[in-house]
Design a protein around this motif. Structure first.
Motif, PDB file in Angstrom:
ATOM      1  N   GLU A 188       0.827  -1.188   0.000  1.00 37.74           N
ATOM      2  CA  GLU A 188       0.000   0.000   0.000  1.00 37.74           C
ATOM      3  C   GLU A 188       0.870   1.250   0.000  1.00 37.74           C
ATOM      4  O   GLU A 188       1.932   1.292   0.626  1.00 37.74           O
ATOM      5  CB  GLU A 188      -0.917   0.014   1.231  1.00 37.74           C
ATOM      6  CG  GLU A 188      -1.875  -1.157   1.290  1.00 37.74           C
ATOM      7  CD  GLU A 188      -2.820  -1.055   2.479  1.00 37.74           C
ATOM      8  OE1 GLU A 188      -2.748  -0.049   3.208  1.00 37.74           O
ATOM      9  OE2 GLU A 188      -3.603  -1.985   2.677  1.00 37.74           O
ATOM     10  N   PRO A 189       0.457   2.297  -0.711  1.00 41.87           N
ATOM     11  CA  PRO A 189       1.209   3.555  -0.698  1.00 41.87           C
ATOM     12  C   PRO A 189       0.971   4.289   0.604  1.00 41.87           C
ATOM     13  O   PRO A 189       0.064   3.957   1.357  1.00 41.87           O
ATOM     14  CB  PRO A 189       0.616   4.314  -1.879  1.00 41.87           C
ATOM     15  CG  PRO A 189      -0.794   3.831  -1.940  1.00 41.87           C
ATOM     16  CD  PRO A 189      -0.750   2.389  -1.519  1.00 41.87           C
ATOM     17  N   THR A 190       1.769   5.289   0.834  1.00 45.88           N
ATOM     18  CA  THR A 190       1.582   6.051   2.064  1.00 45.88           C
ATOM     19  C   THR A 190       1.478   7.542   1.764  1.00 45.88           C
ATOM     20  O   THR A 190       2.241   8.352   2.299  1.00 45.88           O
ATOM     21  CB  THR A 190       2.741   5.791   3.042  1.00 45.88           C
ATOM     22  OG1 THR A 190       3.980   6.100   2.363  1.00 45.88           O
ATOM     23  CG2 THR A 190       2.771   4.353   3.502  1.00 45.88           C
ATOM     24  N   PRO A 191       0.540   7.942   0.888  1.00 46.97           N
ATOM     25  CA  PRO A 191       0.334   9.372   0.673  1.00 46.97           C
ATOM     26  C   PRO A 191      -0.437   9.963   1.834  1.00 46.97           C
ATOM     27  O   PRO A 191      -1.018   9.234   2.643  1.00 46.97           O
ATOM     28  CB  PRO A 191      -0.510   9.413  -0.608  1.00 46.97           C
ATOM     29  CG  PRO A 191      -1.301   8.151  -0.543  1.00 46.97           C
ATOM     30  CD  PRO A 191      -0.399   7.135   0.097  1.00 46.97           C
ATOM     31  N   ALA A 192      -0.441  11.291   1.939  1.00 39.65           N
ATOM     32  CA  ALA A 192      -1.285  11.946   2.942  1.00 39.65           C
ATOM     33  C   ALA A 192      -2.703  11.928   2.395  1.00 39.65           C
ATOM     34  O   ALA A 192      -3.221  12.923   1.898  1.00 39.65           O
ATOM     35  CB  ALA A 192      -0.805  13.365   3.181  1.00 39.65           C
ATOM     36  N   ALA A 193      -3.321  10.758   2.444  1.00 43.50           N
ATOM     37  CA  ALA A 193      -4.600  10.530   1.775  1.00 43.50           C
ATOM     38  C   ALA A 193      -5.758  11.061   2.595  1.00 43.50           C
ATOM     39  O   ALA A 193      -5.816  10.892   3.805  1.00 43.50           O
ATOM     40  CB  ALA A 193      -4.787   9.037   1.517  1.00 43.50           C
ATOM     41  N   ALA A 194      -6.685  11.691   1.895  1.00 44.63           N
ATOM     42  CA  ALA A 194      -7.889  12.188   2.552  1.00 44.63           C
ATOM     43  C   ALA A 194      -8.868  11.038   2.753  1.00 44.63           C
ATOM     44  O   ALA A 194      -9.133  10.290   1.814  1.00 44.63           O
ATOM     45  CB  ALA A 194      -8.531  13.275   1.690  1.00 44.63           C
ATOM     46  N   PRO A 195      -9.406  10.850   3.965  1.00 49.77           N
ATOM     47  CA  PRO A 195     -10.404   9.805   4.175  1.00 49.77           C
ATOM     48  C   PRO A 195     -11.623  10.027   3.288  1.00 49.77           C
ATOM     49  O   PRO A 195     -11.994  11.170   2.993  1.00 49.77           O
ATOM     50  CB  PRO A 195     -10.763   9.956   5.658  1.00 49.77           C
ATOM     51  CG  PRO A 195      -9.594  10.666   6.268  1.00 49.77           C
ATOM     52  CD  PRO A 195      -9.087  11.580   5.194  1.00 49.77           C
ATOM     53  N   ALA A 196     -12.256   8.923   2.879  1.00 51.85           N
ATOM     54  CA  ALA A 196     -13.377   9.007   1.945  1.00 51.85           C
ATOM     55  C   ALA A 196     -14.494   9.892   2.478  1.00 51.85           C
ATOM     56  O   ALA A 196     -15.107  10.654   1.732  1.00 51.85           O
ATOM     57  CB  ALA A 196     -13.903   7.600   1.657  1.00 51.85           C
ATOM     58  N   ASN A 197     -14.774   9.792   3.782  1.00 57.19           N
ATOM     59  CA  ASN A 197     -15.903  10.541   4.326  1.00 57.19           C
ATOM     60  C   ASN A 197     -15.572  12.011   4.593  1.00 57.19           C
ATOM     61  O   ASN A 197     -16.416  12.762   5.063  1.00 57.19           O
ATOM     62  CB  ASN A 197     -16.418   9.876   5.606  1.00 57.19           C
ATOM     63  CG  ASN A 197     -15.353   9.755   6.668  1.00 57.19           C
ATOM     64  OD1 ASN A 197     -14.176   9.843   6.383  1.00 57.19           O
ATOM     65  ND2 ASN A 197     -15.770   9.539   7.890  1.00 57.19           N
TER      66      ASN A 197
ATOM     67  N   SER B 254      -2.830   5.040  -5.437  1.00 57.16           N
ATOM     68  CA  SER B 254      -2.896   6.402  -4.918  1.00 57.16           C
ATOM     69  C   SER B 254      -3.254   7.308  -6.082  1.00 57.16           C
ATOM     70  O   SER B 254      -2.915   7.027  -7.239  1.00 57.16           O
ATOM     71  CB  SER B 254      -1.563   6.828  -4.300  1.00 57.16           C
ATOM     72  OG  SER B 254      -0.541   6.839  -5.277  1.00 57.16           O
ATOM     73  N   ILE B 255      -3.952   8.381  -5.789  1.00 59.00           N
ATOM     74  CA  ILE B 255      -4.345   9.326  -6.830  1.00 59.00           C
ATOM     75  C   ILE B 255      -4.108  10.734  -6.312  1.00 59.00           C
ATOM     76  O   ILE B 255      -4.411  11.047  -5.157  1.00 59.00           O
ATOM     77  CB  ILE B 255      -5.816   9.090  -7.247  1.00 59.00           C
ATOM     78  CG1 ILE B 255      -6.126   9.876  -8.520  1.00 59.00           C
ATOM     79  CG2 ILE B 255      -6.804   9.382  -6.120  1.00 59.00           C
ATOM     80  CD1 ILE B 255      -7.363   9.381  -9.239  1.00 59.00           C
ATOM     81  N   ARG B 256      -3.533  11.601  -7.169  1.00 60.70           N
ATOM     82  CA  ARG B 256      -3.142  12.950  -6.746  1.00 60.70           C
ATOM     83  C   ARG B 256      -3.592  13.975  -7.775  1.00 60.70           C
ATOM     84  O   ARG B 256      -3.532  13.734  -8.984  1.00 60.70           O
ATOM     85  CB  ARG B 256      -1.625  13.041  -6.569  1.00 60.70           C
ATOM     86  CG  ARG B 256      -1.055  12.136  -5.477  1.00 60.70           C
ATOM     87  CD  ARG B 256       0.470  12.239  -5.438  1.00 60.70           C
ATOM     88  NE  ARG B 256       1.036  11.505  -4.316  1.00 60.70           N
ATOM     89  CZ  ARG B 256       1.300  10.207  -4.335  1.00 60.70           C
ATOM     90  NH1 ARG B 256       1.039   9.504  -5.425  1.00 60.70           N
ATOM     91  NH2 ARG B 256       1.811   9.605  -3.274  1.00 60.70           N
ATOM     92  N   LEU B 257      -4.003  15.122  -7.271  1.00 58.51           N
ATOM     93  CA  LEU B 257      -4.410  16.219  -8.152  1.00 58.51           C
ATOM     94  C   LEU B 257      -4.351  17.528  -7.374  1.00 58.51           C
ATOM     95  O   LEU B 257      -5.001  17.677  -6.342  1.00 58.51           O
ATOM     96  CB  LEU B 257      -5.838  15.996  -8.673  1.00 58.51           C
ATOM     97  CG  LEU B 257      -6.400  17.088  -9.588  1.00 58.51           C
ATOM     98  CD1 LEU B 257      -5.661  17.096 -10.927  1.00 58.51           C
ATOM     99  CD2 LEU B 257      -7.896  16.876  -9.809  1.00 58.51           C
ATOM    100  N   ALA B 258      -3.558  18.468  -7.855  1.00 63.10           N
ATOM    101  CA  ALA B 258      -3.508  19.821  -7.302  1.00 63.10           C
ATOM    102  C   ALA B 258      -3.333  19.832  -5.783  1.00 63.10           C
ATOM    103  O   ALA B 258      -4.056  20.523  -5.066  1.00 63.10           O
ATOM    104  CB  ALA B 258      -4.768  20.585  -7.694  1.00 63.10           C
ATOM    105  N   GLY B 259      -2.384  19.035  -5.281  1.00 71.48           N
ATOM    106  CA  GLY B 259      -2.085  19.027  -3.859  1.00 71.48           C
ATOM    107  C   GLY B 259      -2.975  18.134  -3.025  1.00 71.48           C
ATOM    108  O   GLY B 259      -2.742  17.972  -1.821  1.00 71.48           O
TER     109      GLY B 259
END
Length: 253
Positions: A6-15, A48-53
């Motif tokens: 699994e990646p470790t981006p600063a991912a935003a929780p779905a909710n 992981s998916i990224r867009l504009a920060g």
């Protein structure tokens, strides 16, 4: 859900992402594969998916990784997953996490926001419960003709909300409802459900949903969806298990 890595981006929780932001991120973001969900029947990639920060985790299911099925046309499962999200959005119950159809590293497919579940929730106890989110999901499954509502396709969150995923074998024109959520079989639909179905019927007759589903499904399947909604409104009851089709998917979890 689990992945080989699994990646470790600063991912935003779905909710914590609103629908518009989530779908824009999924549709336009840079998609990077991190691992494969090895328990899935079809190719299911953790990304992981990224867009504009902004970044998040997501699931990507390329069409080329779909296994052929005897009762569904080849190469249609990803579009059916997106169709399920469109119905979920029209209903307003947030049953399906944000989902789009897009190109990716292995070609076009379905891309869906990853949902982190609450590990403290007993899934078996949840399945047997009469949780209001599950009752709504039972109505949703009857509408989309979900042939595979396993217990493992329920994603409970810590705030009490329950998402449902894996709707690739939905929307058949033939009745194929298979689910572990038969608690309300034959019971009267709630007033909330009747109101939602009334609105949904209009949207399937001549609204945006009808147009959108015709981009993802066959005209016959869209018409069958409207017929199922009409049947629910006419009877005012949750459906009963079919005598001609297995009522529970295998394995049930």
């Amino acid at each position: 859900m689990s992945a080989e890595s699994e990646p470790t981006p600063a991912a935003a929780p779905a909710n914590e992402l609103d629908e518009e932001t989530a779908t824009r991120l999924l549709r336009n973001g840079h998609l990077e594969v991190a691992g494969r969900l090895v328990e899935a029947t079809n190719m299911t990639l953790y990304c992981s998916i990224r867009l504009a920060g902004l970044s998040a985790a997501c699931v990507y299911k390329p069409v080329r990784g779909e296994r052929p099925l005897w009762d569904f046309p080849d190469g249609t499962l990803a579009a059916r997953e997106v169709a399920a999200y469109e119905v979920s959005t029209a209903i307003g119950w947030r049953i399906v996490p944000p989902t789009v159809y897009r190109d990716g590293p292995f070609g076009p497919g379905m891309c869906q926001l990853w949902v982190d579940t609450d590990p403290e929730i007993d899934l078996m106890a949840l399945i047997r419960s009469r949780h209001p989110s599950l009752r709504r999901m039972a109505v949703f499954d009857a509408v989309v003709n979900n042939a595979d509502r396993k217990g493992g396709h329920l994603l409970p969150l810590a705030d009490g909300h329950v998402y449902g995923v894996d709707h690739g074998v939905s929307f058949s024109a033939e009745d194929k409802l298979r689910t572990v959520l038969w608690q309300w079989r034959g019971k009267p639909l709630s007033r909330e459900a009747m109101n939602v179905l009334t609105r949904l019927e209009r949207d399937l007759e001549q609204g945006r949903l009808r147009s959108r589903l015709r981009e993802l499904l066959t005209p016959h399947e869209v018409e069958a969806t409207w017929t199922r909604v009409r049947r629910l409104l006419d009877t005012g009851l949750h459906p009963l298990p079919s005598k001609d089709w297995p009522a529970i998917p295998w394995p049930p979890i």
